[in-house]
Enzyme design. Structure first.
Site, PDB file in Angstrom:
ATOM      1  N   CYS A   1      33.214  49.446 -67.820  1.00 39.06           N
ATOM      2  CA  CYS A   1      34.026  48.714 -66.837  1.00 39.06           C
ATOM      3  C   CYS A   1      33.822  49.253 -65.437  1.00 39.06           C
ATOM      4  O   CYS A   1      34.012  50.447 -65.180  1.00 39.06           O
ATOM      5  CB  CYS A   1      35.505  48.787 -67.221  1.00 39.06           C
ATOM      6  SG  CYS A   1      36.587  47.992 -66.013  1.00 39.06           S
TER       7      CYS A   1
ATOM      8  N   ARG B   1      37.456  50.222 -62.765  1.00 38.47           N
ATOM      9  CA  ARG B   1      38.397  51.257 -63.188  1.00 38.47           C
ATOM     10  C   ARG B   1      39.173  51.940 -62.077  1.00 38.47           C
ATOM     11  O   ARG B   1      40.073  52.732 -62.358  1.00 38.47           O
ATOM     12  CB  ARG B   1      37.666  52.296 -64.054  1.00 38.47           C
ATOM     13  CG  ARG B   1      37.349  51.777 -65.426  1.00 38.47           C
ATOM     14  CD  ARG B   1      36.619  52.823 -66.252  1.00 38.47           C
ATOM     15  NE  ARG B   1      35.173  52.822 -66.034  1.00 38.47           N
ATOM     16  CZ  ARG B   1      34.356  53.802 -66.371  1.00 38.47           C
ATOM     17  NH1 ARG B   1      34.854  54.890 -66.914  1.00 38.47           N
ATOM     18  NH2 ARG B   1      33.054  53.715 -66.162  1.00 38.47           N
TER      19      ARG B   1
ATOM     20  N   TRP C   1      41.049  41.198 -63.513  1.00 37.53           N
ATOM     21  CA  TRP C   1      40.603  39.948 -62.895  1.00 37.53           C
ATOM     22  C   TRP C   1      39.086  39.909 -62.984  1.00 37.53           C
ATOM     23  O   TRP C   1      38.437  40.913 -63.271  1.00 37.53           O
ATOM     24  CB  TRP C   1      41.068  39.842 -61.433  1.00 37.53           C
ATOM     25  CG  TRP C   1      40.776  41.075 -60.629  1.00 37.53           C
ATOM     26  CD1 TRP C   1      39.614  41.419 -60.023  1.00 37.53           C
ATOM     27  CD2 TRP C   1      41.713  42.136 -60.340  1.00 37.53           C
ATOM     28  NE1 TRP C   1      39.738  42.627 -59.389  1.00 37.53           N
ATOM     29  CE2 TRP C   1      41.012  43.090 -59.560  1.00 37.53           C
ATOM     30  CE3 TRP C   1      43.058  42.364 -60.669  1.00 37.53           C
ATOM     31  CZ2 TRP C   1      41.618  44.261 -59.103  1.00 37.53           C
ATOM     32  CZ3 TRP C   1      43.647  43.541 -60.211  1.00 37.53           C
ATOM     33  CH2 TRP C   1      42.936  44.460 -59.433  1.00 37.53           C
TER      34      TRP C   1
ATOM     35  N   GLU D   1      30.322  37.804 -63.586  1.00 37.09           N
ATOM     36  CA  GLU D   1      30.596  37.581 -65.010  1.00 37.09           C
ATOM     37  C   GLU D   1      30.520  36.087 -65.322  1.00 37.09           C
ATOM     38  O   GLU D   1      30.025  35.678 -66.361  1.00 37.09           O
ATOM     39  CB  GLU D   1      31.995  38.093 -65.387  1.00 37.09           C
ATOM     40  CG  GLU D   1      32.174  39.584 -65.201  1.00 37.09           C
ATOM     41  CD  GLU D   1      33.551  40.030 -65.688  1.00 37.09           C
ATOM     42  OE1 GLU D   1      34.480  40.063 -64.852  1.00 37.09           O
ATOM     43  OE2 GLU D   1      33.690  40.313 -66.890  1.00 37.09           O
TER      44      GLU D   1
END
Ligand code: ARG
Length: 384
Positions: free
Chosen positions: A74, A77, A247, A252
């Site tokens: 991720c 973070r 979010w 993506e």
């Protein structure tokens, strides 16, 4: 004997160790070292008596935040401490769980101003399967396999869509963007289907600031990515249903979901509308289509007041996260392959940091087997 399960002593040993190391981390990081020993012996006694233990609200909430912090894939973070944790461990029926999921979507969507949220349901009892949400995310689009082998919708979800049909789902309208119903399965019970009310699913229609034709492609995406099939593990306790969301980062959707050949495969469509020659790779039509698709995603989300981050900003925020973690005396484990954005990688600072170690710390989120594949094995274990 039905429902009776002797906990193997190896599992108990592991639970004692895992709970111990988490309680240490918890008290240490929260500056309450003096409370650690008492809580530790309390938990040990509870484990020896019952085979498990019940975490306090704080242990659960902080554990969920640290699980995010430890998620090496991720890039977002920096915000780990802002995660809102909803403790729903007391719910016991599929209906109650479904209501809590609806509420999660509403609270997290927040009219577009996305709030990072996790809802934690009851943990798996020792030696028993846990609560499972079959859907990989709470909001996902169906993929319908056509007689000619082509797919309408999201090819990633063809298998789930077919599994839902076998559970009795009649199918949706047949558009490329039909929201799938949810499947909730309680331990040793049959899976139950629930249709999401349309009005709780916020979606963003995609347009392009410079190309009016873009709107006619009829594209959209959902505002909220809520991962719902991972296991949250804190101090040896397994939360097999603990859906969480942040979010979106634009790529993506714009690079992967809409661009991947094995997903919506829209690069050729966009390139043709841009008037590019798609016969030669050397025209970089894919690259140019990718950029415009991503411009459309970012600007449409902004236009509709839905939180989204671009990959340059997210990369910068990730470096900031590393800085803050360093100040706290920690390093940031990261999986470079996942951290580097799928668009313009080398134009982001994370590309140039090649030293990341993909160390898996706990608490963390882990993949679990798709429940529909797990089913026969589970039944066997139950009957045996
Ligand atoms: N990549 C996934 C998707 O496109 C979502 C993963 C989680 N993403 C996030 N920004 N929290 O749906």
């Amino acid at each position: 004997m039905r429902g009776y399960y002797q906990i193997p002593s190896g599992d108990l040993q592991e639970l004692l160790l895992d709970s111990g190391s988490y309680l240490h981390l918890f008290h240490h990081e929260r500056g309450r070292v003096e409370a650690s020993a008492a809580r530790l012996s309390e938990v040990q006694a509870e484990i020896e008596r019952t085979g498990t233990y019940w975490q306090t609200d704080d242990e659960l909430a902080y554990g969920a935040q640290v699980a995010w912090r430890n998620s090496t894939r991720c890039i977002g973070r920096l915000h780990w401490q802002s995660l809102t944790v909803r403790d729903m461990r007391h719910l016991s029926t599929a209906e109650e769980i479904f209501d809590a999921l609806i509420e999660h979507i509403q609270v997290a969507t927040n009219g577009g101003k996305i709030r990072s949220t996790i809802t934690v349901f009851a943990p798996a009892a020792p030696g028993q399967p846990g609560i499972r949400i079959w859907n990989p995310q709470l909001i996902r689009y169906a993929g319908y396999r056509q007689p000619d082998g082509s797919i309408v919708g999201d090819p990633l979800h063809v298998e789930l869509t077919e599994a839902l049909r076998r559970l009795g789902w009649q199918g949706g309208a047949g558009t490329p963007f039909d929201v799938l119903p949810l499947v909730i399965q309680l331990p040793n019970q049959l899976p139950r289907l629930f249709e999401l009310p349309q009005e709780v699913v916020l979606e963003v229609p995609l347009s392009h600031p410079d190309y009016p034709w873009f709107t006619k492609l009829g594209l959209k995406w959902h505002a909220l990515p809520v991962i719902s099939n991972m296991r949250l593990e804190i101090g040896g306790i397994c939360y097999t249903a603990a859906p969480f969301n942040g979010w979106y980062m634009g790529t993506e959707i714009g690079a992967r979901n809409l661009g991947d050949v094995a997903r919506y495969n829209l690069l050729p469509v966009v390139a043709e509308h841009l008037g590019l020659d798609i016969r030669s790779e050397r025209t970089l039509w894919k690259d140019r289509a990718l950029v415009e698709l991503n411009v459309a995603v970012l600007s449409s989300f902004a236009k509709h007041g839905v939180t989204i981050v671009d990959h340059h900003t997210a990369s910068r925020q990730f470096l900031r996260h590393e800085e803050l973690e360093k100040q706290a005396g920690r390093t940031v484990p990261a999986h470079w392959v996942w951290i580097v954005p799928p668009l313009s990688g080398s134009a982001t600072p994370v590309f140039h940091k090649t030293h990341y170690k993909n160390t898996i710390l706990k608490p963390n989120f882990f993949y679990q087997q798709a429940p529909w594949r797990d089913l026969p094995q589970r039944q066997l274990r139950w009957l045996g």
